[in-house]
Design an enzyme around this catalytic site. Structure first.
Site, PDB file in Angstrom:
ATOM      1  N   ASN A   1      32.369  41.386  33.446  1.00 51.72           N
ATOM      2  CA  ASN A   1      32.264  40.803  34.786  1.00 51.72           C
ATOM      3  C   ASN A   1      30.815  40.653  35.249  1.00 51.72           C
ATOM      4  OD1 ASN A   1      34.203  39.790  36.452  1.00 51.72           O
ATOM      5  ND2 ASN A   1      34.411  41.622  37.712  1.00 51.72           N
TER       6      ASN A   1
ATOM      7  N   HIS B   1      47.482  44.690  44.654  1.00 52.28           N
ATOM      8  CA  HIS B   1      46.387  45.016  45.577  1.00 52.28           C
ATOM      9  C   HIS B   1      46.749  44.546  46.977  1.00 52.28           C
ATOM     10  CE1 HIS B   1      42.660  45.229  42.709  1.00 52.28           C
ATOM     11  NE2 HIS B   1      43.660  45.972  42.295  1.00 52.28           N
TER      12      HIS B   1
ATOM     13  N   TYR C   1      34.930  47.999  50.516  1.00 45.27           N
ATOM     14  CA  TYR C   1      35.367  47.626  49.172  1.00 45.27           C
ATOM     15  C   TYR C   1      36.843  47.184  49.134  1.00 45.27           C
ATOM     16  CZ  TYR C   1      37.272  47.555  44.662  1.00 45.27           C
ATOM     17  OH  TYR C   1      37.964  47.105  43.574  1.00 45.27           O
TER      18      TYR C   1
ATOM     19  N   HIS D   1      36.013  53.613  45.095  1.00 42.21           N
ATOM     20  CA  HIS D   1      34.984  52.786  44.447  1.00 42.21           C
ATOM     21  C   HIS D   1      33.616  53.463  44.437  1.00 42.21           C
ATOM     22  CE1 HIS D   1      33.616  48.814  42.899  1.00 42.21           C
ATOM     23  NE2 HIS D   1      34.858  48.816  42.468  1.00 42.21           N
TER      24      HIS D   1
ATOM     25  N   GLU E   1      41.290  56.857  43.336  1.00 41.58           N
ATOM     26  CA  GLU E   1      40.492  56.290  42.237  1.00 41.58           C
ATOM     27  C   GLU E   1      38.996  56.395  42.525  1.00 41.58           C
ATOM     28  OE1 GLU E   1      41.769  52.348  41.305  1.00 41.58           O
ATOM     29  OE2 GLU E   1      39.860  51.835  40.368  1.00 41.58           O
TER      30      GLU E   1
HETATM   31  O1  KDG Z   1      33.716  44.149  38.271  1.00 38.70           O
HETATM   32  C1  KDG Z   1      34.087  45.170  39.128  1.00 38.70           C
HETATM   33  C2  KDG Z   1      35.577  45.154  39.379  1.00 38.70           C
HETATM   34  O2  KDG Z   1      36.266  45.087  38.190  1.00 38.70           O
HETATM   35  C3  KDG Z   1      36.005  46.367  40.171  1.00 38.70           C
HETATM   36  O3  KDG Z   1      35.369  46.345  41.402  1.00 38.70           O
HETATM   37  C4  KDG Z   1      37.498  46.383  40.358  1.00 38.70           C
HETATM   38  O4  KDG Z   1      37.443  48.660  41.144  1.00 38.70           O
HETATM   39  C5  KDG Z   1      38.062  47.712  40.717  1.00 38.70           C
HETATM   40  C6  KDG Z   1      39.507  47.915  40.492  1.00 38.70           C
HETATM   41  O5  KDG Z   1      39.949  49.039  40.652  1.00 38.70           O
HETATM   42  O6  KDG Z   1      40.174  46.957  40.161  1.00 38.70           O
HETATM   43 MG    MG Z   2      38.529  50.476  40.800  1.00 40.93          MG
END
Ligand code: KDG
Ligand code: MG
Length: 408
Positions: free
Chosen positions: A37, A122, A160, A217, A241
């Protein structure tokens, strides 16, 4: 049997997918994903300049030796660019191997351990009411597990995982206006005051059955993460996470000492050496590596097997970072893995994406069903690919309100 050619394509609908096609003298070809990415041209160049010239003439069935040749042969080991490039080669070689066997890939791992694999969607909202609408939308579609991300009151930027355009917008995060990143502002105090209570309210509204996931994040310090994990324990999250950036693996001990909330980590890891201690010390509950970033099927299967010894389940990364090829490789591992946990899956099957990557994997009621086509079960249409090319883009970066650079 010999590899006669290999080609790399960069581009796709709304994404710079990096797709590798390995061709053999017997007409069978294999496909792999090297999409890193926002740094997509780099694994593509590594493949083109160094790896492909060393692939031509090799027997594609020797996927283990080819993996070791590139990994050990590079001398400088690991790293996301190299591991994504090796990952694409490895995926394509397993695709060829399963096509030669005329079997879906999961049969080569040991067959199916389950019919459907649980996936999570999501949900996103600029405020709690928006987020609740978004969760309800996915629950109505049959999802049993939903990741929940919310705008934080008073935070100058959205935070985020919060989409721009409402409840079903996919937060692609890449800004294609160029390689200069946009800046977001993060405020830990506001987050800590708001998010635990918001998660409680979500649990109250949706009841005990819904599997609720939340992604911090990498934004908290270890002590803050321990406080947060303790504060949300009663919410009964499916997982929390990336509570801290996992470069400091001992930070996870502090979280464990204060909370039993399940911890998921690993989307930025690219080798078993990034997570073996976390797994062996049983400091995490879910391992989040992706087949692309972590060196392909050969290497990720080793991580999955190590995790199984320590009660750690899989929760492979599946943000819209990966192409349908990586998602298919993960779907085959998910069908087999005795320690499967859940799969992140954002529906990207737009008509354009389906035309570029035709496949028969299906998603029904929040469960993923792997196709029984031989190999990975995904094709790649080179005529479609001809309309796409690389577009420069970037992730945002994050600063604190005083300007200090923070963790995206
Ligand atoms: O490139 C970064 C994303 O893949 C990330 O921000 C996505 O944290 C993420 C997730 O849990 O999907
Ligand atoms: Mg993530």
């Amino acid at each position: 049997m010999k590899i006669t050619d290999a080609k790399v394509f960069v581009g796709g609908p709304g994404k710079n997918y990096v797709t590798l096609k390995i061709v053999t003298d017997q007409g069978v070809y294999g496909l792999g994903d090297a999409t890193l990415n926002n740094r997509e041209t780099l694994p593509a160049a590594y493949l083109q300049d160094y790896l492909i010239p060393n692939l031509i003439g090799r027997d594609p069935r020797n996927s283990e030796d080819i993996w070791q040749f590139f990994y050990r042969g590079a001398y400088f080991r690991r790293g996301p660019i190299a591991m994504a490039a090796f990952g694409a080669i490895d995926m394509a070689l397993w695709d060829i191997k399963a096509k030669l066997a005329d079997m879906p890939l999961y049969q080569l791992f040991g067959g199916k351990s389950r019919d459907g694999a649980l996936v999570y969607a999501h949900a996103t909202g600029s405020d709690l009411e928006d987020l609740i609408d978004s969760i309800a939308f996915y629950v109505e579609q049959g999802y049993k597990a939903v990741r929940v991300q919310c705008g934080i009151p008073g935070m100058p930027t959205k935070g985020y995982g919060v989409a721009d355009k409402g409840l079903t917008d996919t937060p692609f995060i890449t800004d294609f206006s160029g390689v200069h990143p946009k800046e977001e502002i993060w405020d830990t105090d506001r987050y800590m005051r708001f998010m635990p209570a918001a998660l409680s309210e979500i649990r109250d509204r949706f009841g005990p059955e819904l599997k609720i996931l939340h992604d911090v994040h990498h934004r908290l310090l270890p002590r803050e993460a321990a406080e947060f994990a303790k504060a949300v324990e009663h919410v009964n999250l499916f997982w929390l996470e990336d509570p801290t950036p996992a470069d400091d693996q001992s930070a996870l001990k502090l979280i464990r000492q204060h909370s039993t909330v399940p911890i998921a980590i690993g989307e930025v890891f690219n080798s078993i050496w990034d997570c073996n201690q976390l797994i062996e010390n049983e400091l995490i509950d879910f391992i989040r590596v992706a087949v692309t970033y972590a060196g392909g099927i050969t290497h990720v299967k080793r991580i999955v097997d190590l995790a199984a010894l320590h009660h750690v389940r899989t929760g492979f990364h599946g943000a819209p970072s990966h192409s349908p090829l990586c998602m298919a490789a993960q779907a085959h591992l998910n069908a087999w893995a005795p320690n499967f946990g859940i799969q992140e899956y954002l529906v990207l099957d737009t008509p354009e994406c389906d035309a570029l990557f035709p496949a028969k994997h299906t998603l029904i009621n929040g469960m993923m069903y792997v196709s029984d086509e031989p190999g990975l079960g995904v094709d790649f249409d080179e005529n479609e690919a001809a309309q796409y090319s690389y577009k420069p883009g970037s992730h945002p970066i994050v600063r604190l309100e005083d300007g200090t650079l923070w963790n995206y």
